[in-house]
Design a protein around this motif. Structure first.
Motif, PDB file in Angstrom:
ATOM      1  N   ARG A   5       0.820  -1.222   0.000  1.00  0.00           N
ATOM      2  CA  ARG A   5       0.000   0.000   0.000  1.00  0.00           C
ATOM      3  C   ARG A   5       0.846   1.261   0.000  1.00  0.00           C
ATOM      4  N   ASP A   6       2.078   1.171   0.509  1.00  0.00           N
ATOM      5  CA  ASP A   6       2.933   2.340   0.608  1.00  0.00           C
ATOM      6  C   ASP A   6       3.517   2.783  -0.732  1.00  0.00           C
ATOM      7  N   VAL A   7       3.588   1.886  -1.701  1.00  0.00           N
ATOM      8  CA  VAL A   7       4.225   2.224  -2.982  1.00  0.00           C
ATOM      9  C   VAL A   7       3.343   1.983  -4.197  1.00  0.00           C
ATOM     10  N   MET A   8       2.177   1.402  -4.006  1.00  0.00           N
ATOM     11  CA  MET A   8       1.284   1.124  -5.131  1.00  0.00           C
ATOM     12  C   MET A   8       0.778   2.417  -5.757  1.00  0.00           C
ATOM     13  N   SER A   9       0.258   2.300  -6.952  1.00  0.00           N
ATOM     14  CA  SER A   9      -0.438   3.412  -7.599  1.00  0.00           C
ATOM     15  C   SER A   9      -1.925   3.249  -7.304  1.00  0.00           C
ATOM     16  N   PRO A  10      -2.523   4.188  -6.548  1.00  0.00           N
ATOM     17  CA  PRO A  10      -3.950   4.069  -6.228  1.00  0.00           C
ATOM     18  C   PRO A  10      -4.799   4.536  -7.406  1.00  0.00           C
ATOM     19  N   GLY A  11      -6.098   4.352  -7.282  1.00  0.00           N
ATOM     20  CA  GLY A  11      -7.002   4.839  -8.320  1.00  0.00           C
ATOM     21  C   GLY A  11      -6.845   4.093  -9.624  1.00  0.00           C
ATOM     22  N   VAL A  12      -7.235   2.861  -9.638  1.00  0.00           N
ATOM     23  CA  VAL A  12      -7.029   1.982 -10.779  1.00  0.00           C
ATOM     24  C   VAL A  12      -7.896   2.376 -11.972  1.00  0.00           C
ATOM     25  N   LEU A  13      -7.252   2.566 -13.127  1.00  0.00           N
ATOM     26  CA  LEU A  13      -7.992   2.724 -14.379  1.00  0.00           C
ATOM     27  C   LEU A  13      -8.451   1.338 -14.800  1.00  0.00           C
ATOM     28  N   THR A  14      -9.738   1.184 -15.057  1.00  0.00           N
ATOM     29  CA  THR A  14     -10.272  -0.105 -15.502  1.00  0.00           C
ATOM     30  C   THR A  14     -11.063   0.094 -16.784  1.00  0.00           C
ATOM     31  N   VAL A  15     -11.283  -1.002 -17.477  1.00  0.00           N
ATOM     32  CA  VAL A  15     -12.192  -1.022 -18.619  1.00  0.00           C
ATOM     33  C   VAL A  15     -13.173  -2.153 -18.386  1.00  0.00           C
ATOM     34  N   ARG A  16     -14.315  -2.040 -19.014  1.00  0.00           N
ATOM     35  CA  ARG A  16     -15.348  -3.066 -18.854  1.00  0.00           C
ATOM     36  C   ARG A  16     -15.159  -4.172 -19.878  1.00  0.00           C
TER      37      ARG A  16
END
Length: 121
Positions: A5-16
């Protein structure tokens, strides 16, 4: 020890899963990401599309399901960075979907791990 959690990129771009290749290519080009989880109608990941998948010869109107890789490798947000690195190494992958309570909360890439190493020196 720092956690995923300390180094991840938050706010995932997703597609359906019902999106088409042309729209996915546009999103990847607009955002500069190299990895996009494909989610079902409930928001659960069912596969992934990488920038490498999108260089194949797919028609823009073709469904994203034809280009995606099945399966999603996940890791918990509270797992250690060495555990994440080992998972990536053993699976020969460059991205992990980060989950907390079965909800996607971010993406961890090899670039995120390299940044952590570089910043530590």
């Amino acid at each position: 020890m720092r956690k995923v959690r300390d180094v991840m990129s938050p706010g995932v771009l997703t597609v359906r899963s019902d999106d088409v290749i042309g729209d996915v290519r546009d999103k990847v080009l607009d955002t500069g990401v190299h990895f996009v989880p494909v989610v079902d109608e409930g928001g659960q990941p069912v596969g992934v599309v990488s920038s490498l998948d999108l260089v194949e010869e797919y028609a823009p109107a073709e469904g994203v399901l034809n280009a995606m890789s099945d399966g999603v490798t996940r890791i918990g947000a509270d797992e250690s960075l060495p555990e994440a690195a080992a998972l990536m190494r053993d699976a020969y992958i460059h991205h992990l979907v980060v989950v907390e309570d079965d909800t996607m909360v971010g993406v961890l890439s090899t670039f995120d791990l390299l940044g952590e190493i570089a910043d530590a020196t």
